[in-house]
Design a protein around this motif. Structure first.
Motif, PDB file in Angstrom:
ATOM      1  N   LYS A 135       0.927  -1.117   0.002  1.00 33.24           N
ATOM      2  CA  LYS A 135      -0.103   0.054  -0.019  1.00 33.24           C
ATOM      3  C   LYS A 135       0.735   1.276  -0.109  1.00 33.24           C
ATOM      4  O   LYS A 135       0.606   2.101  -0.941  1.00 33.24           O
ATOM      5  CB  LYS A 135      -0.879  -0.111   1.168  1.00 33.24           C
ATOM      6  CG  LYS A 135      -2.057  -1.211   1.075  1.00 33.24           C
ATOM      7  CD  LYS A 135      -2.906  -1.361   2.141  1.00 33.24           C
ATOM      8  CE  LYS A 135      -4.158  -2.213   1.853  1.00 33.24           C
ATOM      9  NZ  LYS A 135      -5.001  -2.469   3.101  1.00 33.24           N
ATOM     10  N   PRO A 154      -2.212   1.061  -7.108  1.00 32.18           N
ATOM     11  CA  PRO A 154      -3.058  -0.002  -6.383  1.00 32.18           C
ATOM     12  C   PRO A 154      -2.399  -1.474  -6.609  1.00 32.18           C
ATOM     13  O   PRO A 154      -1.938  -1.604  -7.743  1.00 32.18           O
ATOM     14  CB  PRO A 154      -4.319  -0.032  -6.663  1.00 32.18           C
ATOM     15  CG  PRO A 154      -4.510   1.694  -7.289  1.00 32.18           C
ATOM     16  CD  PRO A 154      -3.183   1.900  -7.797  1.00 32.18           C
ATOM     17  N   ASP A 175     -12.407   0.194  -1.444  1.00 33.09           N
ATOM     18  CA  ASP A 175     -11.352   0.052  -0.528  1.00 33.09           C
ATOM     19  C   ASP A 175     -11.064   1.786   0.039  1.00 33.09           C
ATOM     20  O   ASP A 175     -10.415   2.476  -0.622  1.00 33.09           O
ATOM     21  CB  ASP A 175      -9.878  -0.459  -0.920  1.00 33.09           C
ATOM     22  CG  ASP A 175      -9.034  -0.679   0.110  1.00 33.09           C
ATOM     23  OD1 ASP A 175      -8.845  -0.155   0.921  1.00 33.09           O
ATOM     24  OD2 ASP A 175      -8.426  -1.813  -0.023  1.00 33.09           O
ATOM     25  N   GLN A 213      -7.226   2.365   0.350  1.00 38.00           N
ATOM     26  CA  GLN A 213      -6.280   2.676  -0.875  1.00 38.00           C
ATOM     27  C   GLN A 213      -6.884   3.889  -1.704  1.00 38.00           C
ATOM     28  O   GLN A 213      -6.130   4.080  -2.632  1.00 38.00           O
ATOM     29  CB  GLN A 213      -6.122   1.507  -1.682  1.00 38.00           C
ATOM     30  CG  GLN A 213      -5.287   0.321  -0.884  1.00 38.00           C
ATOM     31  CD  GLN A 213      -4.662  -0.408  -2.239  1.00 38.00           C
ATOM     32  OE1 GLN A 213      -4.055   0.194  -2.940  1.00 38.00           O
ATOM     33  NE2 GLN A 213      -4.769  -1.911  -1.920  1.00 38.00           N
TER      34      GLN A 213
END
Length: 797
Positions: free
Chosen positions: A32, A39, A583, A586
């Protein structure tokens, strides 16, 4: 002992799966990094390697002919896997739909709606999914005539299948439309209708057929005008009536299709029929001694599928026998095409099995050489034959005028921008007409193409979102509302269902289907092609949310209120389903299938689509009646995705893994940029402009999806006008040099073929491909009426 062993295996497998999932999670967490990092999508390396190996094996043979364009190559691979299209255009009324080849042959005869069963036996060569080298499925340099090379006629394992006409010349030669002797041309008469006129020329012999489907009846009329030294006309059909079930729609040659055919002397018509009991002995006893339509219906009171055809002027002979594939080894009896080769028909009146029937018409010396054929389909024999009798009694001209008037009214009512080029105006109107023909009149679904090979005869919600945008802009909101009623009925429910492809991303093989749709659907909502692999596609769910929100803005008053009331729950479920794939850490989406992607991925294509859907849901006003907490959740997820794109959009790695349409959709409809002078937007515009310029200057072997690149760049370039001249030239090029000559239809891809020192466009894969048609309409709107798009783009969250 066996049970204990099985239990141990299952426990070991569970531990292995858990370890793999943990490993994937650990890899994911370690990748990350900072906010603007690329990503990471965890996937089993072995699976990725195997998939790449298999897919590249199928695509690799096409990479050279596509100039290295992976998307273009994948579309060509679809022809190799599922068979190549032999179509110049489609005609239909929302119930009966046909595809007509460049040579006036019927290659599809679909009924009772545009997605269900093809009632004609005709198929082209296909390789399927194979690890072996792909074999050619079309003719090129090896074609026996320039016309076959011009349109790259597909290779046919059984060349005499389908339905078409033939002439017998004074010298005794029989020339069928599928013989390599003709030079073809076509046009619509009148130009604002769907009456297709195809002319074939061979020396001093001509055969012109004018085709139309009645707007309200399951009736097709084919009027032949013959010129030159012609003394006899034949017509044949390998109609194969069938009531398919889910899973059989994609079969190019179903075993159950085509039960029997019989010539009805009293009606002077041939009837091909299918019924559920399929009792061959009883059918033989019934039709071997002479039969009428009424007796057929008495024998089969539950009905079935009955296709009847006959000459309006009457016939002078007939033949019913096995078709050329069925007939190998069946003895002396021949089907219509093979029996006609000596210039005569034997008058055999019935056949149980896959039949090829034919009629013949003789001409007096110096007589007027015209023949009119009526083809009708019904759930009863009498229903089909009665339609033919009515055309005989009332004259084909009446039915032709009704068809012309009906489509003229549609053509003239299309809301289209004022464009300086007449070719552009003609093509965008034809594209809207083709789109309307592709909608199920009763159930509302809209197919990607009426095509059977490849099998695109399904409703994809991704395509549907842009189809509905076009229909709304063109002035047909009622058709969009009908389409959305189909989506309301077909949205999936349930809290858990198997999705085995998820294990390749180190996840449990289950998902929550509520709020999604099968990736493509037949008219009854059943999944279409490869449903076991593509349980759903995330961009389709996302674009459907946008589609619902956007369509409500077109409506007003009570109509708007009723629509919102019907659609509110559907939109809420889909918006909530999208949140499961965001997400929040992210600022990206979690792995999911994106437009055929496998294994599940998370590219700009999917992220831009999910942003569009959640931004649309977050833009819903109070009249939608959503809970404020839900709306804030949708807005929050959309905001995270927007910032995730904006922080990474200048990263070349994101561009390299943008997916099929990630760059274009980041300009429109996704609300990514505050203005299009931002560096990220400027770079995307530059990339799209370079692609457009390369394609229109024929510097590649061909191309795919030029229309959508023009329309998205036009909207992003609206204020500055930096690319205005390029875009206008590209639109004129796309409308005048690219479509199928005479029909103004597009395939999924365009190939350039060298003919007489010129590069001519060759349309390939599922003609008409409705997506490519509507993007030309949207491109014209974006250039000449861009303000129409303003209410269609959701606000930035």
């Amino acid at each position: 002992m066996a049970r204990t062993k099985k239990l141990k295996v299952r426990i070991a497998a569970a531990f292995l799966l858990a370890a793999l999932m943990f490993s994937g999670a650990a890899i994911d967490a370690g990748a990350k990094g900072g906010e603007a990092s690329e990503p990471f999508v965890p996937v089993w390396p072995g699976v990725k390697w195997l998939y790449d190996k298999v897919s590249m094996n199928m695509v690799k043979p096409h990479l050279e002919e596509s100039g290295g364009d992976a998307l273009f190559a994948a579309d060509l691979a679809a022809e190799s896997m599922m068979g190549a299209s032999n179509y110049a255009t489609a005609l239909g009324n929302g119930r009966l739909s046909v595809e007509v080849s460049p040579w006036g042959e019927l290659a599809v005869f679909r009924w009772p709606n545009p997605t269900f069963t093809d009632q004609l036996r005709y198929f082209t060569q296909m390789n399927g999914i194979t690890l072996a080298k792909a074999v050619a499925v079309r003719m090129g340099e090896d074609a026996p005539t320039p016309d076959w090379r011009r349109y790259s006629r597909p290779i046919e394992p059984c060349p005499e299948l389908g339905s078409s006409g033939a002439v017998m010349t004074e010298s005794g030669s029989v020339l069928w439309a599928h013989d390599p002797v003709w030079e073809s041309s076509r046009e619509y008469e009148p130009p604002d209708s769907t009456i297709l006129s195809t002319t074939l020329k061979s020396g001093d012999v001509t055969m012109t057929v004018k085709d139309f489907i009645h707007p309200d009846l399951d009736l097709m009329v084919r009027a032949y005008d013959l010129g030159g030294p012609v003394r006899r006309f034949f017509y044949h059909g390998t109609f194969a009536p069938f009531k398919a079930g889910p899973g059989e729609y994609t079969d190019p040659d179903p075993k159950k299709a085509g039960f029997a055919a019989v010539y009805l002397a009293q009606s002077d018509a041939v009837v091909h029929f299918y019924h559920e009991d399929r009792d061959r002995k009883a059918a033989l006893e019934l039709i071997s001694g002479g039969v009428t339509a009424e007796l057929l219906d008495l024998a089969y009171p539950a009905g079935g599928v009955f296709i009847a055809y006959g000459f309006i002027e009457g016939s002078d002979g007939f033949q019913v026998g096995p078709d050329s594939c069925e007939g190998k080894g069946t003895g002396a009896l021949s089907g219509g095409v093979l029996d006609s080769r000596d210039g005569e028909l034997e008058n055999a009146s019935y056949y149980i099995g896959k039949a090829d029937s034919a009629l013949v018409k003789d001409f007096e010396e110096g007589g007027h050489r015209t023949v009119t054929l009526a083809i009708a389909v019904s759930e009863s024999a009498a229903g089909a034959v009665d339609m033919i009798e009515k055309v005989r009694a009332e004259g084909a001209a009446r039915y032709r005028d009704e068809a012309a008037d009906s489509w003229r009214a549609v053509w003239s009512s299309i809301q289209a921008p004022k464009v300086p080029d007449p070719g552009v105006d003609r093509v965008i109107r034809r594209s809207v007409v083709n789109l309307i023909q592709g909608q199920d009149k009763e159930g509302g679904c809209v197919v990607a193409s009426i095509s059977r090979q490849p099998a695109y005869n399904y409703d994809w919600p991704r395509d549907g979102a842009f189809f509905d945008l076009t229909l709304d802009m063109a002035g047909f909101p009622e058709k969009v509302s009908l389409h959305h009623d189909f989506y309301r009925r077909t949205q999936m429910t349930g809290s858990m269902a198997p999705d085995f492809v998820r294990i390749f991303n180190y996840r449990l093989p289950f998902y929550k289907p509520e709020g999604h749709w099968p990736s493509n659907m037949a008219a009854d909502g059943t999944p279409g092609s490869i449903p076991s692999i593509l349980a759903f596609e995330i961009d389709e769910t996302a674009l459907s949310v946008w589609n619902f929100w956007r369509h409500a803005r077109v409506l007003s008053g009570e109509e708007r209120s009723d629509y919102i009331s019907r659609t509110r729950g559907t939109m809420r479920r889909s918006a909530n389903a999208l949140c499961d794939y965001v997400d929040m850490r992210q600022g990206w989406t979690r792995p999911a299938i994106e437009d055929d992607s496998f294994p599940p991925d998370a590219t700009l294509h999917g992220v831009a689509a999910v942003l569009t859907g959640l931004a649309a849901a977050g833009s819903a006003k109070e009249e939608w009646g959503f809970d404020r907490t839900e709306v804030e959740k949708w807005r929050g997820a959309a905001s995270v995705l927007r910032e995730g794109i904006r922080s990474r959009i200048e990263d070349p790695r994101i561009h390299e893994r943008a997916g099929w349409r990630g760059l274009a959709w980041s300009l429109w409809p996704a609300p990514v940029f505050d203005d299009f002078d931002e560096p990220g937007a400027v770079e995307i515009k530059r990339e799209l402009a370079a692609r457009i310029e390369e394609k229109m200057n024929k510097r590649t072997p061909g191309f795919a999806y030029l229309g959508e690149e023009i329309f998205t760049l036009a909207l992003a370039d609206r204020e500055k006008g930096e690319y205005r001249e390029l875009l206008e030239d590209a639109l004129v090029f796309l409308a005048n040099e690219v479509p199928f000559p005479g029909t103004d239809c597009y395939g999924e891809v365009t190939m350039w073929v060298e003919m007489d020192g010129r590069k001519l466009a060759q349309q390939r894969t599922s003609i008409p491909h409705l997506w490519n048609g509507v993007t030309v309409y949207l491109a014209a709107m974006a250039l000449y009426e861009p303000e129409a798009f303003d209410p269609m783009k959701p606000d930035a969250p």
